[in-house]
Design an enzyme around this catalytic site. Structure first.
Site, PDB file in Angstrom:
ATOM      1  N   GLU A   1      23.815   6.734   5.670  1.00  0.00           N
ATOM      2  CA  GLU A   1      23.270   5.743   6.587  1.00  0.00           C
ATOM      3  C   GLU A   1      23.407   4.353   5.962  1.00  0.00           C
ATOM      4  O   GLU A   1      23.145   4.174   4.768  1.00  0.00           O
ATOM      5  CB  GLU A   1      21.798   6.036   6.876  1.00  0.00           C
ATOM      6  CG  GLU A   1      21.574   7.362   7.597  1.00  0.00           C
ATOM      7  CD  GLU A   1      22.300   7.433   8.926  1.00  0.00           C
ATOM      8  OE1 GLU A   1      22.306   6.435   9.666  1.00  0.00           O
ATOM      9  OE2 GLU A   1      22.900   8.487   9.223  1.00  0.00           O
TER      10      GLU A   1
ATOM     11  N   GLU B   1      21.472   2.017   6.319  1.00  0.00           N
ATOM     12  CA  GLU B   1      20.125   1.588   5.924  1.00  0.00           C
ATOM     13  C   GLU B   1      19.611   2.352   4.701  1.00  0.00           C
ATOM     14  O   GLU B   1      18.420   2.348   4.425  1.00  0.00           O
ATOM     15  CB  GLU B   1      19.159   1.691   7.105  1.00  0.00           C
ATOM     16  CG  GLU B   1      18.900   3.095   7.625  1.00  0.00           C
ATOM     17  CD  GLU B   1      19.912   3.567   8.665  1.00  0.00           C
ATOM     18  OE1 GLU B   1      20.983   2.956   8.770  1.00  0.00           O
ATOM     19  OE2 GLU B   1      19.632   4.564   9.364  1.00  0.00           O
TER      20      GLU B   1
ATOM     21  N   GLU C   1     -12.995  -0.632  -6.850  1.00  0.00           N
ATOM     22  CA  GLU C   1     -12.917  -1.595  -5.753  1.00  0.00           C
ATOM     23  C   GLU C   1     -12.498  -0.912  -4.453  1.00  0.00           C
ATOM     24  O   GLU C   1     -13.196  -0.958  -3.470  1.00  0.00           O
ATOM     25  CB  GLU C   1     -11.899  -2.689  -6.095  1.00  0.00           C
ATOM     26  CG  GLU C   1     -11.848  -3.823  -5.084  1.00  0.00           C
ATOM     27  CD  GLU C   1     -13.024  -4.778  -5.211  1.00  0.00           C
ATOM     28  OE1 GLU C   1     -13.532  -4.933  -6.346  1.00  0.00           O
ATOM     29  OE2 GLU C   1     -13.442  -5.358  -4.188  1.00  0.00           O
TER      30      GLU C   1
ATOM     31  N   ASP D   1       0.815  -1.214   0.000  1.00  0.00           N
ATOM     32  CA  ASP D   1       0.000   0.000   0.000  1.00  0.00           C
ATOM     33  C   ASP D   1       0.852   1.271   0.000  1.00  0.00           C
ATOM     34  O   ASP D   1       0.834   2.064   0.958  1.00  0.00           O
ATOM     35  CB  ASP D   1      -0.940  -0.001   1.219  1.00  0.00           C
ATOM     36  CG  ASP D   1      -1.848  -1.218   1.239  1.00  0.00           C
ATOM     37  OD1 ASP D   1      -2.253  -1.670   0.151  1.00  0.00           O
ATOM     38  OD2 ASP D   1      -2.160  -1.704   2.335  1.00  0.00           O
TER      39      ASP D   1
HETATM   40  O1  FUB Z   1      -3.305  -3.787   2.905  1.00  0.00           O
HETATM   41  C1  FUB Z   1      -4.623  -4.044   3.306  1.00  0.00           C
HETATM   42  C2  FUB Z   1      -5.563  -3.723   2.179  1.00  0.00           C
HETATM   43  O2  FUB Z   1      -5.219  -4.409   1.009  1.00  0.00           O
HETATM   44  C3  FUB Z   1      -5.545  -2.274   1.745  1.00  0.00           C
HETATM   45  O3  FUB Z   1      -6.212  -1.420   2.632  1.00  0.00           O
HETATM   46  C4  FUB Z   1      -6.172  -2.408   0.399  1.00  0.00           C
HETATM   47  O4  FUB Z   1      -6.026  -1.280  -0.419  1.00  0.00           O
HETATM   48  C5  FUB Z   1      -5.458  -3.619  -0.138  1.00  0.00           C
HETATM   49  O5  FUB Z   1      -4.237  -3.271  -0.712  1.00  0.00           O
END
Ligand code: FUB
Length: 615
Positions: free
Chosen positions: A343, A345, A224, A50
């Site tokens: 760094e 990392e 969606e 995400d």
């Molecule tokens: O990562 C959890 C859920 O999966 C997210 O809120 C959605 O957008 C999907 O990626």
């Protein structure tokens, strides 16, 4: 406690080692001449999901979720922050916000977005409310893009059982928060960004607006989840995850922030092994970038996802091209300067390593075993590095850091030995000679030693020969008091330990009485006539919003000329700005003085300067 935690984590390392081995294999495959090297996904040592990118002060901050190893659901307890100035080397800033930030939430640290406003950073996230088990939207706030974030209001901001907030501030200052699955909702946020006016409104999900889905009467459109709303050239875009499952990424456009929306088609087709996808889109440094997630790491899939990025160009009419997932990723913006502290990392590709919070601030790389390595891409050694220094710790008997170029099995240009320091956070500095590191290369720090965990590394830095490939500045990272620095004109120098760009201190100048006053270094004996020098210096204002630049004052045969080393750029007290540029230094006659300094175009505001190099 430390030992216990290591033992616990090491239990998971069997699978992680397998991940690392397979990842190494992918890299080896990718090293076949003529094929591109994998730099996607962006992070290899944990699973990320995400993506929500934010451009701030010359860096891209990337906010992600964290899929846990071996997950069989969206078991997510924290969010993570990464940043990059070049789109390929990403710094791990750890986890500055988690479910624990929200005392009223108990699960599902899912997809959010951060926006900067009012000198603060607001992070909108969906979480499950403990009291009723409903998904709601919380808001964290921080004074820095890397946090720490705290619960801004102590309760959900808004909630109706739906998820995935995206936030957008229009040119007139009105802010909008959108979210939703299965619906699509918005509220008008007040200027404080933590309250809203009116009530949540539903955006009509029409097939004209969001495309047609067949065979699902309760979801007649393609929308969606995961909206990402932004404005470009007066047109409003909503990029979203379409038609689970598997999802693809599609988008709609509108003449205004609340519609009416028109469906524009697919951006990223269904690809890879994750049944979700989630997009974030930004412009940075003159390019456009599309972030998404997939299951591309070994062990990856629908609940063990990884964030990746592609560079793209908008079509002339403002539509987006079709973008495919790649293992190549985005090209590097510029190069990485090895002559300032980096760094550990900050990584383009890490094999076998993990990261943890460092006792010296920020994160360090740890759990290093024989054969593990870090790749740092596009490192500009210039005419030559002479030594390599690393900040290291080891609770065992240590190991070696092999400094290699071009690949994990490439030429060794230096080897540093690390002994036991008595603890994993008991830090010391090790330095070793380097030869034949010239030009620009991918740098590989490959770790070698016996069995088990060898060492931790917090940061590293190369040094160059004076006037050669290395920086001609002394103490450019201001980790050694004010040594090497003076004042051009008037002002008072001090080391500031409250605000540093890197390390534990920056250089403060106050009491400037003219715009041309600033921190300076005498570089008279270090310059080569006719040579090109690259400047890189991070600057921050102590007050006001002056325009800052780096300048070289050259006096030869009694005449002083001023060479502008970097374009002027606005700086503020809210964050660090990188001034960078390349200029050819030349003079006629005998050079009697050369002074490198940072000044402002106007005004006498105090400045902070850090991580300066002139090479
Ligand atoms: O990562 C959890 C859920 O999966 C997210 O809120 C959605 O957008 C999907 O990626």
């Amino acid at each position: 406690m430390k030992v216990a935690r290591r033992t616990t984590t090491r239990t998971n390392r069997g699978s992680r080692r397998a991940v690392a081995w397979l990842a190494s294999l992918l890299c080896v495959v990718a090293l076949v001449p003529g094929t591109a090297r994998a730099d996607n996904p962006i992070v290899q040592h944990i699973y990320t999901a995400d993506p929500a990118p934010l451009v701030h002060n010359g860096r891209v901050y990337l906010y992600t979720g964290h899929d846990e190893d071996g997950s069989t659901y969206f078991t997510m307890r924290e969010w993570r922050v990464w940043s990059s100035a070049d789109m390929v080397n990403w710094t791990d800033h750890g986890s500055p916000m988690s479910l624990a930030t929200f005392a009223w939430a108990d699960a599902n640290a899912w997809a959010g977005q951060v926006i900067a406003r009012n000198g603060k950073f607001y992070w909108y996230v969906p979480v499950r409310q403990r009291s009723n088990g409903q998904m709601v939207i919380g808001v964290g706030v921080a004074d820095s893009p890397t946090g720490p974030f705290r619960d801004a209001i102590g309760r959900p901001l808004v909630g109706n059982g739906e998820i995935d907030p995206t936030v957008f501030v229009d040119d007139d200052g009105q802010a909008y928060l959108y979210w939703g699955n299965p619906g699509l909702w918005y509220v008008r946020l007040n200027a404080d960004m933590i309250s809203f006016s009116g009530s949540a409104a539903r955006i009509p999900l029409t097939t004209a607006g969001f495309g047609t889905r067949t065979g699902n009467a309760s979801r007649p459109t393609l929308y969606e989840e995961g909206p990402w709303v932004f404005k470009r050239n007066g047109l409003y875009y909503n990029v979203f995850a379409a038609e689970c499952c598997s999802e693809f990424i599609a988008y709609s456009t509108a003449p205004g922030p609340t519609g009416p929306w028109t469906y524009r088609g697919t951006i990223m087709p269904r690809q890879g092994s994750s049944f979700t996808n989630h997009a974030g889109v930004i412009d940075f440094n003159g390019g456009s970038y599309f972030f998404y997630h997939n299951g591309a790491l070994p062990g990856g899939g629908g609940y063990t996802r990884s964030v990746a990025v592609e560079k793209f160009t908008y079509n002339a009419n403002g539509t987006l091209p079709t973008i495919s997932m790649s293992t190549t990723g985005a090209p590097q913006v510029g190069t990485l300067n090895p002559y300032v502290r980096q760094e550990a990392e900050t990584i383009a590709w890490g094999s076998g390593i993990e990261t943890e919070v460092s006792s010296e601030g920020g994160m360090n790389v740890g759990w290093i075993e024989n054969g593990d390595y870090l790749k740092v891409k596009g490192v500009a050694f210039g005419a030559g590095a002479t030594s390599f220094t690393a900040r290291v710790a080891s609770a065992t008997s240590g190991g070696r850091i092999e400094v290699r170029l071009d690949s994990a099995s490439g030429p060794v240009v230096g080897t540093c030995t690390v002994g036991g320091t008595g603890g994993w956070q008991t830090w010391t500095t090790t330095t070793c000679a380097v030869s034949a590191a010239t030009g620009t290369h991918d740098l590989y720090l490959r770790f070698a030693g016996g069995s088990g965990t060898l060492l931790n590394i917090n940061w590293w830095q190369f040094n160059g020969s004076t006037g050669g490939g290395g920086t001609v500045l002394t103490n450019g990272d201001v980790e050694n008091g004010t040594t090497g620095w003076g004042v051009h004109g008037s002002g008072t120098l001090a080391r500031n330990t409250a605000t540093a760009h890197g390390g534990s201190g920056s250089l403060s100048i106050t009491g400037r009485t003219a715009a041309w006053n600033g921190p300076s270094q005498d570089v008279t004996s270090k310059l080569t006539n006719g040579r090109s020098y690259t400047t890189s210096v991070w600057v921050r204002a102590q007050s006001g919003t002056p325009s800052a630049k780096a300048t070289l004052a050259l006096t030869a045969n009694g005449t002083t000329n001023y060479l502008q080393l970097t374009p002027a750029a606005g700086v503020s007290a809210n964050g660090w700005t990188l001034l960078t540029g390349t200029a050819t230094v030349s003079w006629s006659g005998t050079l009697s003085s050369a002074s490198f300094y940072v000044e402002t175009a106007a005004g006498t505001d105090g400045l902070l300067v850090d991580d300066a190099s002139f090479q």
